[in-house]
Write a protein that holds these residues in place. Structure first.
Motif, short mmCIF file in Angstrom:
data_model
loop_
_atom_site.label_atom_id
_atom_site.label_comp_id
_atom_site.label_asym_id
_atom_site.label_seq_id
_atom_site.Cartn_x
_atom_site.Cartn_y
_atom_site.Cartn_z
N SER A 1 -5.55 -20.15 6.99
CA SER A 1 -4.42 -19.40 6.88
C SER A 1 -3.26 -19.77 7.05
O SER A 1 -2.57 -19.53 5.86
N GLN B 1 -7.32 -14.49 19.49
CA GLN B 1 -6.65 -13.54 19.19
C GLN B 1 -5.32 -13.22 20.19
O GLN B 1 -4.59 -12.21 20.95
N THR C 1 3.18 -7.22 14.27
CA THR C 1 4.10 -7.53 12.52
C THR C 1 2.19 -7.73 12.70
O THR C 1 1.99 -7.09 11.55
N ILE C 2 1.40 -8.25 13.03
CA ILE C 2 -0.07 -8.91 12.73
C ILE C 2 -0.57 -7.51 12.47
O ILE C 2 -1.12 -7.17 11.97
N THR D 1 0.30 -5.24 9.27
CA THR D 1 0.02 -5.61 9.00
C THR D 1 -1.68 -4.77 8.35
O THR D 1 -1.73 -5.26 7.43
N GLY E 1 -4.37 -5.94 9.94
CA GLY E 1 -4.71 -6.50 11.94
C GLY E 1 -5.66 -6.04 13.00
O GLY E 1 -5.61 -5.43 12.97
N TYR F 1 -3.71 -9.06 18.42
CA TYR F 1 -3.65 -10.45 19.35
C TYR F 1 -2.23 -9.88 20.21
O TYR F 1 -1.42 -8.70 20.12
N PRO G 1 -9.43 -11.60 5.99
CA PRO G 1 -8.59 -10.97 6.95
C PRO G 1 -7.62 -11.46 7.64
O PRO G 1 -5.94 -11.01 8.27
N THR G 2 -8.36 -13.05 8.15
CA THR G 2 -7.26 -13.65 9.34
C THR G 2 -6.08 -14.42 9.27
O THR G 2 -4.71 -14.14 9.03
N GLU H 1 -3.48 -11.36 7.96
CA GLU H 1 -2.92 -10.95 8.67
C GLU H 1 -1.47 -11.80 10.16
O GLU H 1 -0.57 -11.75 10.39
N ALA I 1 1.31 -12.74 8.23
CA ALA I 1 2.64 -11.61 7.70
C ALA I 1 2.88 -12.28 9.08
O ALA I 1 4.10 -11.82 9.04
#
Ligand code: 0X9
Ligand code: ZN
Length: 743
Positions: free
Chosen positions: A192, A313, A342-343, A346, A348, A351, A403-404, A407, A410
């Motif tokens: 990440s 998460q 935001t996540i 995106t 995502g 969380y 994908p992690t 997100e 972002a």
């Protein structure tokens, strides 16, 4: 089939390339014969016995009730002989580890075509490859990236930090610090931070957002804070967490997330050297934490920090332990909530934003230290997967890496924009506006380093046209007021704010201004019921027979907010319903307290019930349940479950989808505490029942549609008559003829 381990192959590290050997040495079968079992110890003593014999705890919490632990074959036999009832959940832990390893190796073999990059975000990679990628990016754009060793680990490995910013004089640009792999087994975290580094390096000059950000900010990224631990987790023991300090008593490792000088040695950290949360002999005893401390304290203008972990998460912020004073709590909460949003936006995963303490108490953690010692906005991220999967949660499939990373990137970018661009905009969050009802909002434009901002304006539009500028009235002290007047029903009102820094640099909020405005829906709502609890409108309280303390009562908050209780009501009239509204040690204990509304008439349409709720619970196990009844309280349906967070939150229930349009609607709020050791504090405020009405069709006489009936509409009607246009039909008979003129 497992191959016996050949003499350890030494990894040949090249600075900007792949390690010479692609085949990984086989680690020892350290979990051979290990099983994961569920057991319910009947006493504290029996629990102690289970913990003594287990090699790892798989459950998230240890206390009364069932726990899940990993046991060697011998330990399992011993517990059975001692009369424990064991339910086997995982029969072969070593098999799981080997399965993961086989998948990584298979992907490695298949990835010969992966191109020139040292890592590809489709797989996990050993330390040497992660560091090779750091150096590769630096070699690719030496004008953007500088790499520095901030010190050496216990075993003498360098800890590398990348500073990434635009070319030219960076001395006036504030910093944002990000790190990963403080915990050895949390493998998904390094891709990440490295993904962000990659995107910044390759997006500078081509991607407008990243270019503008690097022109203003320096990213300080430490992808592998615990290199020894990572090597150990990779080569020897997959679920290793700590560093590799030799504790001198046959045990190894200090938990680097308990070694910081903030409540060092307090709750949620262990003095036992074999513990996974062993805090070490003293704060900063470890070279990894002290190197990081020295590097961060040397930064001239650090604004924010993320310590990246897995899994569950979560977006976590201080306080992390009981009694921690957090001056910037409101900012942390608002921004933390934005980061989670935001996540989600995106594309995502979901969380949960919450305070660290609401997860569990921990002392001596990195983010609690950086936030308080450096006066910055600090977060602990817990990446994928979702919680509750035991040690398996540290082994998400390689498919999850990209994908992690996307997100989390972002969120990193949003954090940098929100904390390190020259001006900070603090706006109220407005979910919807009532059409044709002008409403004023106050907001702030703050400048942390530069002088005061100027030329603050708001740009708005409804529909596809261009933005028009609204005057923002200055209230002094960086506060501004604007009046929004949404005149078109059913069409989002979009807005952005712009301002100049003292050096006349234009800045907008959101960051990309007109290209990414804030959208607020404009609705036509009728309020059927509203209660801010200033007077008694007929609510009732009932307490379970066992409840010893803490029933609902109407009043003004008196606790002062020092024990997870609200310091003030939500809507500002001073009143709310609160559980056990007394200062000091008082909260809901040993049972439930239920607050039930008066009967409400929801027959006017499809109603929505909105309310503000405060719910905080130190054990994290209890929740606040909200139920509604369409038959005046005869039967109830679950409508909302509120988990712990030390803040007021606005929630809503779609009444119509649950119970239709009843004339006798009731809602009830049930705050329970089934664990008397935990502190439960709850509050309810600003309850409203609203119905969305259809947007009114435009006034017929307003033929030209300018929003007013004026003589100009007369001419417009003549034109419509001549053209036989639909606006001609003023009497609604479906025809266009002279009788429409009289109508
Ligand atoms: O316990 C930790 O160090 C972090 N979780 S992890 O599973 N990755 O080890 C979270 C610490 C967050 N702070 C508090 N809960 N107070
Ligand atoms: Zn961690």
């Amino acid at each position: 089939m497992r191959v016996t381990r050949v003499a350890a192959l030494s990894m040949i590290v090249t600075l900007a390339g792949l390690p010479a050997s692609a085949q990984q040495p086989e680690p020892p079968a350290i979990y051979d014969g290990h099983r994961v079992v569920r057991v319910t110890p009947e006493s504290g003593e029996r629990l102690g016995r289970v913990l003594e014999l287990s090699t790892h705890i798989w459950s998230e919490r240890v206390g009364r009730g069932p726990i899940e632990v990993q046991l060697s074959a011998d330990a399992l036999e011993t517990l059975r002989e001692e009369g424990f009832d064991l339910e086997v959940l995982i029969d072969d832990v070593q098999g799981l580890v080997e399965q993961e390893r086989a998948e990584i190796q298979a992907r490695r073999d298949a990835a010969q075509l992966r191109g020139a990059d040292a890592i590809d975000f489709q797989n996990y990679y050993p330390l040497a490859d992660l560091i090779a990628f750091v150096n590769q990016l630096a070699a690719e754009r030496p004008d953007l990236v500088s790499v520095q060793s901030i010190g050496q680990s216990v075993q003498g490995r360098d800890i590398w930090t990348m500073t990434i910013t635009a070319p030219g004089d960076a001395s006036a640009r504030p910093q944002v610090a990000l790190n990963s792999l403080i915990h050895a087994r949390e493998w998904i975290t390094a891709p990440s931070t490295l993904r962000l580094a990659r995107d910044l390096v390759r997006g500078y000059g081509t991607d407008a957002r990243l270019t503008s950000l690097l022109d203003q900010v320096q990213f300080v990224i430490t992808p592998v804070l615990n290199p020894d631990g990572y090597e150990h987790a990779w080569n020897v023991e997959r679920y290793w967490r700590k560093n590799r300090r030799n504790n001198g008593d046959g045990t190894f490792g200090v938990d680097l997330n308990r070694n910081w000088d903030v409540n060092f040695g307090g709750n949620g950290a262990d003095p036992f050297t074999n513990s996974d949360i062993y805090h070490g002999p003293s704060a900063f005893s470890e070279p990894e934490t002290s190197a990081m401390r020295d590097m961060l304290t040397s930064l001239p203008d650090l604004r924010s920090h993320v310590d990246t972990h897995s899994y569950s998460q979560l977006i976590l912020w201080s306080p992390g332990f009981v009694g921690q004073i957090v001056p910037r709590q409101a900012e942390l909460e608002a921004l933390g909530t934005d980061l989670a949003q935001t996540i989600l936006e995106t594309g995502g995963a979901s969380y949960t934003p919450q305070r660290g303490i609401d997860l569990y108490e921990a002392s001596g953690t990195f983010a609690d230290w950086s936030g308080s010692a450096l006066d910055i906005l600090s977060y602990t991220f817990e990446l994928r997967p979702a919680g509750g999967q035991g040690l398996n949660g540290f082994s998400p499939s390689p498919d999850q890496i990209l994908p992690t990373a996307i997100e989390i990137n972002a969120a990193y970018l949003h954090l940098a924009e929100a904390t390190a661009t020259p001006l900070r905009f603090v706006l109220p969050s407005v979910a919807s506006l009532q059409f044709d009802q002008p409403v004023s909002y106050d907001f702030s434009v703050l400048s942390a380093v530069d002088g005061p901002s100027s030329a603050v304006s708001i740009f708005v539009r409804q529909g596809a046209g261009s933005f028009t500028e609204l005057a923002a009235q200055s209230l002094g002290n960086d506060r501004y007021r604007v009046t929004l007047d949404p005149s078109v029903c059913g069409e989002d009102l979009e807005l952005y704010v712009s301002a100049l820094t003292d050096t006349a640099q234009p800045v907008t909020y959101p960051f990309q201004g007109a290209a990414q405005p804030v959208a607020i829906s404009v609705v036509n709502q009728q309020t059927l019921f509203q209660d801010s609890f200033g007077t008694d409108l007929g609510w009732s309280v009932s307490n379970a027979p066992g409840l010893t303390d803490g029933g609902w009562e109407r009043g003004s908050p008196v606790g002062g907010g020092d024990r997870n209780d609200p310091a003030a009501d939500f809507d500002g009239d001073g009143f709310a319903y609160l559980t056990d509204n007394v200062d000091g040690n008082s909260d809901v204990d040993s049972g439930a307290t239920t607050l039930t509304s008066p009967s409400l008439d929801a027959s006017a349409g499809n109603a929505t019930l909105t309310y503000a709720v405060w719910y905080s619970n130190t054990s994290g196990e209890d929740v606040l349940e909200v139920e509604i009844s369409g038959d005046n309280g005869a039967t109830w349906l679950p409508a909302d479950t509120v988990t712990s967070a030390g803040a007021w939150r606005e929630r809503s229930i779609d009444v119509a989808s649950l119970v239709g349009q009843p004339s006798q609607l009731r809602v009830r709020f049930i705050a329970a505490d089934d664990d008397p050791q935990s502190i439960v504090e709850a509050g309810i405020d600003a309850v409203a029942l609203v119905v969305d009405e259809p947007c009114p069709s435009g006034c017929l006489a307003d033929v030209n549609g300018d929003g007013a009936v004026t003589p100009a509409d007369f001419n417009a009607w003549i034109a419509a008559f001549n053209a036989n246009a639909p606006e001609c039909d003023q009497n609604g008979d479906g025809l266009c003829n002279p009788s429409d003129f009289n109508a």
